[in-house]
Enzyme design. Structure first.
Site, mmCIF file in Angstrom:
data_model
loop_
_atom_site.group_PDB
_atom_site.id
_atom_site.type_symbol
_atom_site.label_atom_id
_atom_site.label_comp_id
_atom_site.label_asym_id
_atom_site.label_seq_id
_atom_site.Cartn_x
_atom_site.Cartn_y
_atom_site.Cartn_z
ATOM 1 N N ASP A 256 34.830 1.505 -51.150
ATOM 2 C CA ASP A 256 34.725 1.394 -49.703
ATOM 3 C C ASP A 256 35.603 0.207 -49.291
ATOM 4 O O ASP A 256 36.028 -0.596 -50.137
ATOM 5 C CB ASP A 256 33.267 1.205 -49.261
ATOM 6 C CG ASP A 256 33.076 1.591 -47.789
ATOM 7 O OD1 ASP A 256 34.082 1.626 -47.040
ATOM 8 O OD2 ASP A 256 31.930 1.844 -47.380
HETATM 9 C C1 BGC Z 1 32.934 2.381 -44.021
HETATM 10 C C2 BGC Z 1 33.516 3.661 -44.574
HETATM 11 C C3 BGC Z 1 34.842 3.917 -43.929
HETATM 12 C C4 BGC Z 1 35.764 2.730 -44.166
HETATM 13 C C5 BGC Z 1 37.147 2.892 -43.577
HETATM 14 C C6 BGC Z 1 33.914 1.222 -44.092
HETATM 15 O O1 BGC Z 1 33.440 0.165 -43.349
HETATM 16 O O2 BGC Z 1 31.753 2.061 -44.722
HETATM 17 O O3 BGC Z 1 32.629 4.710 -44.345
HETATM 18 O O4 BGC Z 1 35.393 5.094 -44.426
HETATM 19 O O5 BGC Z 1 35.180 1.587 -43.585
HETATM 20 O O6 BGC Z 1 37.118 2.842 -42.206
#
Ligand code: BGC
Length: 830
Positions: A256
């Site tokens: 993530d």
């Molecule tokens: C989130 C993800 C997301 C990523 C990119 C993170 O903060 O948990 O779900 O895909 O950001 O935006």
């Protein structure tokens, strides 16, 4: 557990679906990740790369890209959030919340949404869409529940698999997230989710497993949190033991955003790609590890190869990802978004049939509540999609549906509660007391034919929300309903909220989830009876937070949250503790009436290959067209360990005209009866009598039947069972096969060649010749063929049996995947 399931849906659904998905001559065929050709090309490419180039490929840059290596023709791969719209690259179709998609219980529609979203992504040149969100709704407070697919792994798996297939069939890689244990946002960056092995296997990992094994997902995103002591992004149990060894995942595991915390442990655990930067996966950190021998080149190669394999399999190296001919504002996608909401809205209460509203009998409608206008389209955070169009508010949609003859008055909410996606969400104490309603408003509310109140919590990524709605909305609803009992509440939320304070005072209640850019049009159509409400709850709604399984353990303390309820998640908990929910899992009312009758059970095959088919007649006994969601729960035989009272194992959404009936077939397999035996690290089906319980919610079971499992298979009374040790039947030769899908017959002539138990051959149908491949097991014959229709690739799978070997006839069930539409067939030897 590889599962092949089917459900019976309207014949029209197949045709409508095919019609709804536009002809897509551009659809680039993707190749399986495990194909030898894909592997060979990826390996050849790998051999050309220097170590520095390889290291370069292990991390992202510029927030949403992988690194390009132009010298080797490797492009930068573009990414975007996510499950409810392609959000990063400007405005785009904003689809309803994933919770809404789950409430449709319609895998065919999930496929269609994935497909539409894939087109939106191709229009913007996006290679990876960072979804679907597949964490389980463990407690209603999770600020991201709206991005997930409900509390039940079976429902979440089937919806996610269909969505992934839809997206990937459009040439866009899906990224299943957040793997794993990210069931809350509170302290998500550091919290340790302590989850038993059994609960992981049976509940929390199950949708990810289905995404890999059945959805053939190209990528998985490791969650921010720790699982059982180790960060998900450096967790060998998650990233290697389960993902690679057990499920044979060949794609990319990425972190993530900012969720990587180390170089060596993460690389060794199996994390391939650090996103979005190279804080840990960089040459400065990696070269010394290679030098010291702590890390081998083989490890680096493995990670790089996985990314290259995805590039090759998705044909990212061979074609432009952007398709300029797909409109950025695509009416097809808008139609999909509205269709999702029209199947998702759940009617929870309808006292004295206040709904549907009959415009003819109304003189005035008062619309109130913070969510009536401006339009609420989605929750907050990385999924929030800026809509393509001026979004439709409930107020505007009600005005439109009511027509000019009805006076619609709107009173704004007396406290400054901003829309849910606006960061930061309010704190519980950030509002003063609710001011008294002005006299004129009170009088108008009293006089109104009906009051529509649009309310909801404020949900967003990064923070959880209280069970109770903010800004005194409970108190407000009580005041409004005390003035006019003909109050209908519309809730915009991703999961349940506290309702005990006012639910008994109001006449109607609709759950609208987050409706996307145009879903309020569907909500208004349902309010006015132009559409029948057909959504069913994907979660149990508790009366009190203290009734919920996570109560007392959420959000954890000392850096850890204990999933102490084990496998008793959602309805499993309410069942085992004999707690009455406010609204049970699977519940949803309709304006028409349905009857379930004539449950029949048939069994074929042996042991792990046994297929149990439960079929039930569904009738629309009312006067309006509608759709019922038939749910099949398995109640286990006594086992050496405690098991849940019942578990959802199959379901089908069935659309029926008034007076229409249809028999629905639901298929169960060995794994649908199994539990995870932790000490043995194995799945088991204890011998004994199991019950199949069929109903329209987890608490409204209308038909039951028994199924017996023996360690050694035995023939059941009333069941068609394959006799033990039957030699393979002779299928070789030509057969006339008539397939029935929802009342329509499709004739074909098939010629089978048989080599032992392996079948090959071809079927000729009015629409062309199709190669088939299959197997014979005892008296059971199964085969499948592929069909392309309207730009969609479908697999038609058959499974049938000879009731006595060497007969000239056999029959069985057929399933059209990915939609899961079922039918029957009869084969007669020529
Ligand atoms: C989130 C993800 C997301 C990523 C990119 C993170 O903060 O948990 O779900 O895909 O950001 O935006």
């Amino acid at each position: 557990m590889k599962r092949h399931r089917s459900c019976l849906a309207a014949a029209a659904a197949l045709l409508l679906l095919a019609a709804a998905v536009p002809l897509a001559a551009h659809v680039p065929p993707t190749q399986p990740l495990d194909s030898p050709a894909v592997n060979a090309r990826a390996e050849a490419l790998l051999r050309q790369l220097s170590t520095t180039e390889k290291i370069y490929l292990l991390s992202g840059y510029d927030f949403m890209f992988t690194h390009p290596i132009p010298a080797h023709g490797i492009p930068a791969l573009k990414m975007s959030d996510a499950s409810v719209g392609v959000r990063v690259w400007g405005p785009s179709t904003a689809y309803p919340a994933s919770a809404a998609l789950a409430a449709t219980w319609d895998p065919a529609l999930a496929y269609r949404e994935g497909h539409s979203l894939g087109r939106d992504a191709r229009a913007r040149g996006v290679n990876f869409v960072l979804g679907p969100g597949m964490d389980i709704v463990r407690e209603p407070q999770n600020g991201r529940n709206f991005e997930y697919l409900g509390e039940d792994p079976e429902l979440a798996s089937r919806m996610a698999v269909a969505w992934i297939r839809g997206l990937q069939d459009e040439g866009v890689a899906a990224v299943a997230k957040h793997y794993a244990g990210n069931e809350q946002e509170t302290h998500r960056g550091t919290i340790n989710s302590v989850i038993s092995r059994r609960a992981l296997e049976e509940i929390y990992l199950a949708p990810f497993r289905a995404a890999v094994e059945q959805g053939h997902v190209m990528a998985v995103m490791a969650a921010y949190n720790k699982v059982n002591g180790l960060y998900s992004s450096a967790n060998p149990y998650l990233l290697t033991t389960m993902l690679r060894r057990q499920w044979h995942f060949r794609g990319v595991a990425m972190s993530d955003w900012g969720g990587t915390h180390s170089t060596l442990p993460s690389l060794l655990a199996g994390l391939d790609l650090e996103m979005p930067t190279n804080q840990y996966y960089n040459a400065r950190a990696i070269y010394p590890l290679l030098g010291s021998g702590e890390l081998t080149m083989a490890n680096i190669n493995r990670h790089v190869l996985r990314l290259l394999r995805v590039m090759v399999a998705m044909r990212f190296l061979d074609r432009a990802q952007k398709i300029a001919s797909i409109p950025l504002i695509d009416p097809t996608s808008a139609a999909t978004a509205e269709q999702v909401e029209s199947e998702a809205v759940v009617l929870l209460k309808n006292r004295d049939a206040i709904l549907p509203l009959r415009a003819a009998g109304l003189h005035s409608i008062v619309v109130v509540g913070p969510d009536a206008t401006p339009a609420v389209t989605g929750g907050g955070g990385s999924s929030f999609t800026t809509p393509n169009i001026a979004p439709v508010s409930l107020l505007a949609a009600v005005r439109q549906a009511a027509g000019p003859g009805v006076r619609v008055t709107y009173f704004s909410y007396p406290l400054p509660l901003r829309p849910p996606h606006m960061w930061p969400p309010p704190k519980a104490n950030s509002f003063g007391p609710l001011p008294p309603l002005p006299e004129a408003q009170q009088a108008a509310i009293r006089r109104a034919s009906v009051v529509i109140a649009a309310v909801g919590p404020r949900e967003s990524e990064g923070v959880d929300r209280p069970f109770r709605m903010p800004a005194h909305q409970d108190q407000y609803l009580r005041q409004v309903a005390a003035l006019n009992s003909r109050t209908v509440v519309v809730i915009y939320a991703g999961a349940g909220v506290a309702m005990s304070a006012w639910i008994h005072q109001v006449a109607g209640l609709l759950y609208a989830w987050y409706p996307g850019e145009n879903g309020n049009t569907a909500v208004a159509k349902i309010l006015f009876g132009r559409l029948d409400p057909s959504g069913h709850l994907p979660d149990t709604f508790a009366q009190h937070w203290s009734d919920a399984p996570a109560f007392g353990h959420y959000p954890g303390h000392d850096g850890a949250v204990h999933f102490a309820e084990g496998i008793d998640v959602g309805y499993r908990w309410f069942d085992s503790k004999h707690i009455a929910p406010l609204f049970p899992f699977g519940f949803g009312l309709s304006y028409t009436a349905f009857r379930l009758s004539g449950l029949r059970v048939a069994s074929s095959g042996q042991g792990r290959h046994r297929v149990i088919t439960a079929s039930v007649r569904v009738s629309n006994t009312g006067r309006r067209a509608g759709a019922e969601v038939v749910q099949l729960y398995v109640r286990p035989a006594p086992a050496p360990v405690p098991r849940t009272f019942q578990q959802l194992r199959a379901f089908a959404r069935v659309a029926l005209a008034p007076g229409q009936s249809r028999r629905v077939a639901l298929h169960l397999h060995w794994n649908d009866f199994a539990y995870y035996d932790t000490p043995a690290h194995a799945w088991r089906v204890p011998a004994g009598d199991y019950q199949l319980a069929v109903g329209d919610s987890s608490r409204h079971i209308l038909q039951t039947a028994a199924v017996h499992w023996n360690p050694v298979e035995r023939v059941q009374a009333g069941m068609v069972a394959a006799a033990a040790n039957v030699p393979p039947v002779q299928v070789a030769g030509a057969w006339n096969i008539v397939t029935q899908v929802m009342g329509t017959s499709y004739p074909s002539t098939c010629s089978f060649q048989q080599n032992g138990d392996v079948l090959s051959g071809q079927c000729s149908t009015p629409s062309g010749e199709r190669p088939i491949q299959g197997r014979v097991r005892g008296a059971v014959v199964s085969w499948s063929t592929h069909v392309a229709q309207g730009g969609m690739k479908m697999t038609v799978a058959y499974s049938g049996q000879f009731t006595a070997p060497h007969q000239r006839r056999f029959q069985g069930a057929t399933t059209v995947l990915p939609m899961g539409i079922s039918g029957t067939f009869t084969a007669v030897r020529q």
